[in-house]
Write a protein that holds these residues in place. Structure first.
Motif, PDB file in Angstrom:
ATOM      1  N   GLU A  32       0.826  -1.205   0.000  1.00 31.67           N
ATOM      2  CA  GLU A  32       0.000   0.000   0.000  1.00 31.67           C
ATOM      3  C   GLU A  32       0.860   1.255   0.000  1.00 31.67           C
ATOM      4  N   LEU A  33       1.944   1.238   0.785  1.00 27.67           N
ATOM      5  CA  LEU A  33       2.845   2.390   0.805  1.00 27.67           C
ATOM      6  C   LEU A  33       3.525   2.561  -0.550  1.00 27.67           C
ATOM      7  N   GLU A  34       3.940   1.467  -1.156  1.00 30.77           N
ATOM      8  CA  GLU A  34       4.592   1.554  -2.460  1.00 30.77           C
ATOM      9  C   GLU A  34       3.657   2.155  -3.513  1.00 30.77           C
ATOM     10  N   LYS A  35       2.370   1.813  -3.446  1.00 32.60           N
ATOM     11  CA  LYS A  35       1.394   2.401  -4.367  1.00 32.60           C
ATOM     12  C   LYS A  35       1.323   3.913  -4.193  1.00 32.60           C
ATOM     13  N   LYS A  36       1.310   4.350  -2.934  1.00 37.02           N
ATOM     14  CA  LYS A  36       1.241   5.791  -2.671  1.00 37.02           C
ATOM     15  C   LYS A  36       2.498   6.501  -3.176  1.00 37.02           C
ATOM     16  N   LEU A  37       3.660   5.892  -2.959  1.00 37.16           N
ATOM     17  CA  LEU A  37       4.917   6.529  -3.353  1.00 37.16           C
ATOM     18  C   LEU A  37       5.097   6.541  -4.873  1.00 37.16           C
ATOM     19  N   THR A  38       4.786   5.452  -5.528  1.00 34.58           N
ATOM     20  CA  THR A  38       4.962   5.399  -6.981  1.00 34.58           C
ATOM     21  C   THR A  38       3.960   6.298  -7.715  1.00 34.58           C
ATOM     22  N   LYS A  69      10.986  15.689  -8.634  1.00 35.52           N
ATOM     23  CA  LYS A  69      10.501  14.978  -9.813  1.00 35.52           C
ATOM     24  C   LYS A  69      11.309  13.702  -9.969  1.00 35.52           C
ATOM     25  N   ARG A  70      10.624  12.592 -10.116  1.00 34.78           N
ATOM     26  CA  ARG A  70      11.317  11.329 -10.341  1.00 34.78           C
ATOM     27  C   ARG A  70      11.814  11.266 -11.778  1.00 34.78           C
ATOM     28  N   PRO A  71      12.965  10.614 -11.995  1.00 33.60           N
ATOM     29  CA  PRO A  71      13.852  10.054 -10.984  1.00 33.60           C
ATOM     30  C   PRO A  71      14.987  11.020 -10.631  1.00 33.60           C
ATOM     31  N   GLN A  72      15.288  11.120  -9.358  1.00 39.01           N
ATOM     32  CA  GLN A  72      16.492  11.752  -8.825  1.00 39.01           C
ATOM     33  C   GLN A  72      16.636  13.232  -9.174  1.00 39.01           C
ATOM     34  N   LEU A  73      15.518  13.928  -9.178  1.00 35.32           N
ATOM     35  CA  LEU A  73      15.546  15.379  -9.369  1.00 35.32           C
ATOM     36  C   LEU A  73      14.811  16.033  -8.209  1.00 35.32           C
ATOM     37  N   PHE A  74      15.473  16.946  -7.511  1.00 37.73           N
ATOM     38  CA  PHE A  74      14.762  17.704  -6.491  1.00 37.73           C
ATOM     39  C   PHE A  74      15.495  19.010  -6.202  1.00 37.73           C
ATOM     40  N   ARG A  75      14.744  19.910  -5.589  1.00 37.17           N
ATOM     41  CA  ARG A  75      15.267  21.229  -5.200  1.00 37.17           C
ATOM     42  C   ARG A  75      14.723  21.549  -3.809  1.00 37.17           C
ATOM     43  N   TRP A  76      15.646  21.685  -2.848  1.00 36.47           N
ATOM     44  CA  TRP A  76      15.294  21.986  -1.450  1.00 36.47           C
ATOM     45  C   TRP A  76      15.849  23.371  -1.148  1.00 36.47           C
ATOM     46  N   ALA A 123      13.628   5.884  -9.268  1.00 37.10           N
ATOM     47  CA  ALA A 123      12.715   5.529 -10.347  1.00 37.10           C
ATOM     48  C   ALA A 123      11.947   4.257 -10.013  1.00 37.10           C
ATOM     49  N   GLN A 124      12.632   3.287  -9.410  1.00 36.79           N
ATOM     50  CA  GLN A 124      12.022   2.003  -9.074  1.00 36.79           C
ATOM     51  C   GLN A 124      12.074   1.788  -7.569  1.00 36.79           C
ATOM     52  N   LEU A 125      10.970   1.292  -7.012  1.00 37.80           N
ATOM     53  CA  LEU A 125      10.891   1.050  -5.582  1.00 37.80           C
ATOM     54  C   LEU A 125      10.561  -0.407  -5.308  1.00 37.80           C
ATOM     55  N   ASP A 126      11.136  -0.935  -4.240  1.00 32.55           N
ATOM     56  CA  ASP A 126      10.736  -2.235  -3.714  1.00 32.55           C
ATOM     57  C   ASP A 126      10.717  -2.094  -2.198  1.00 32.55           C
ATOM     58  N   VAL A 127       9.619  -1.549  -1.713  1.00 35.52           N
ATOM     59  CA  VAL A 127       9.524  -1.204  -0.297  1.00 35.52           C
ATOM     60  C   VAL A 127       9.671  -2.437   0.579  1.00 35.52           C
ATOM     61  N   ALA A 128       8.992  -3.525   0.229  1.00 39.56           N
ATOM     62  CA  ALA A 128       9.003  -4.723   1.057  1.00 39.56           C
ATOM     63  C   ALA A 128      10.402  -5.310   1.175  1.00 39.56           C
ATOM     64  N   ALA A 129      11.196  -5.223   0.104  1.00 38.73           N
ATOM     65  CA  ALA A 129      12.537  -5.792   0.117  1.00 38.73           C
ATOM     66  C   ALA A 129      13.501  -4.973   0.967  1.00 38.73           C
ATOM     67  N   ASN A 130      13.228  -3.678   1.098  1.00 40.22           N
ATOM     68  CA  ASN A 130      14.173  -2.784   1.748  1.00 40.22           C
ATOM     69  C   ASN A 130      13.763  -2.330   3.146  1.00 40.22           C
ATOM     70  N   TYR A 131      12.486  -2.518   3.493  1.00 45.89           N
ATOM     71  CA  TYR A 131      12.011  -2.022   4.782  1.00 45.89           C
ATOM     72  C   TYR A 131      11.037  -2.996   5.435  1.00 45.89           C
ATOM     73  N   GLU A 132      11.064  -3.011   6.743  1.00 43.72           N
ATOM     74  CA  GLU A 132       9.962  -3.558   7.507  1.00 43.72           C
ATOM     75  C   GLU A 132       8.974  -2.415   7.701  1.00 43.72           C
ATOM     76  N   VAL A 133       7.711  -2.649   7.383  1.00 40.81           N
ATOM     77  CA  VAL A 133       6.722  -1.570   7.363  1.00 40.81           C
ATOM     78  C   VAL A 133       5.528  -1.916   8.245  1.00 40.81           C
ATOM     79  N   ALA A 134       5.129  -0.963   9.065  1.00 37.12           N
ATOM     80  CA  ALA A 134       3.887  -1.056   9.823  1.00 37.12           C
ATOM     81  C   ALA A 134       3.078   0.205   9.543  1.00 37.12           C
TER      82      ALA A 134
END
Length: 227
Positions: A32-38, A69-76, A123-134
């Protein structure tokens, strides 16, 4: 939102202790988190940032504007208390400390590795592979707060918390390995705004000192004479 996310951090700790199985067993939370992020192709918001030490003592406060802006573009862009620009152009990360007229440039891949920024800009996410999520419902309709623990033992932080109101990312908290916490509250959020192709290019102002921390000059590298 910052107060809300701090409260939720405490609630997570208590909830995991009392009913840990019901929270940790939310098998669909990473998906569900990956859907929101992508769904976030681009993002724009004002921000307020608070940094505290392991004892909760205030270290720093700042405010400004954030664009991504994906991928790897941002301005802070920090506006208060001291002006600063941090720009990722897809290859390099530029940090311009305006008050001391100094620029640091580093390799974006090296800088983003194992950092929370990668989660928002990759550009590509795999939340489950990289994080434990609650996940837990926050106060108010449509509020969801996700608690992420990196699986990588070399990660630069222990915990990342993301707060969504519906599909909008409205706050985040990062706790590093030394106990320092950074809380960011987003307001005036715009999801998936349009940006010009050159919006995230960084132009070095004339006469500004540049410290180059890259191993090699790549992609958007400077020509000789720019330093």
């Amino acid at each position: 939102m910052i107060k809300s996310i701090k409260k939720q951090f405490c609630q997570f700790t208590v909830a995991i202790g009392l009913v840990g199985l019901s929270i940790a067993a939310q098998a669909d939370a990473p998906q569900e988190l990956e859907k929101k992020l992508t769904a976030i192709d681009s993002f724009e918001a004002d921000f307020n940032q608070v940094i505290t030490d392991e004892f909760g003592t205030l270290i720093d406060k700042s405010s400004g504007h954030f664009e991504l802006k994906r991928p790897q573009l941002f301005r802070w862009e920090v506006e208060e208390p001291f002006e600063q620009e941090i720009v990722a152009d897809g290859v390099n990360l530029w940090q311009f400390d305006i008050d001391i007229e100094q620029i640091n440039v580093s390799s974006l891949d090296q800088t983003l590795a194992n950092s929370p920024a990668a989660l928002l800009s990759q550009a590509q996410l795999d939340v489950a592979a990289n994080y434990e999520v609650a996940a837990v419902k926050g106060e108010g309709e449509g509020v969801l707060i996700y608690h992420l623990t990196p699986r990588d033992p070399d990660a630069l932080y222990e915990v990342l918390i993301l707060e969504f109101h519906g599909s909008d990312l409205v706050a985040l908290q990062v706790k590093d390995n030394l106990g320092q916490a950074t809380l960011v509250d987003f307001t005036n959020v715009r999801m998936n705004p349009e940006f010009e192709d050159d919006h995230f290019e960084f132009v070095i102002p004339e006469g500004i000192d540049v410290i180059d921390s890259r191993n090699s000059i790549e992609g958007a590298a400077l020509e000789k004479g720019d330093f």
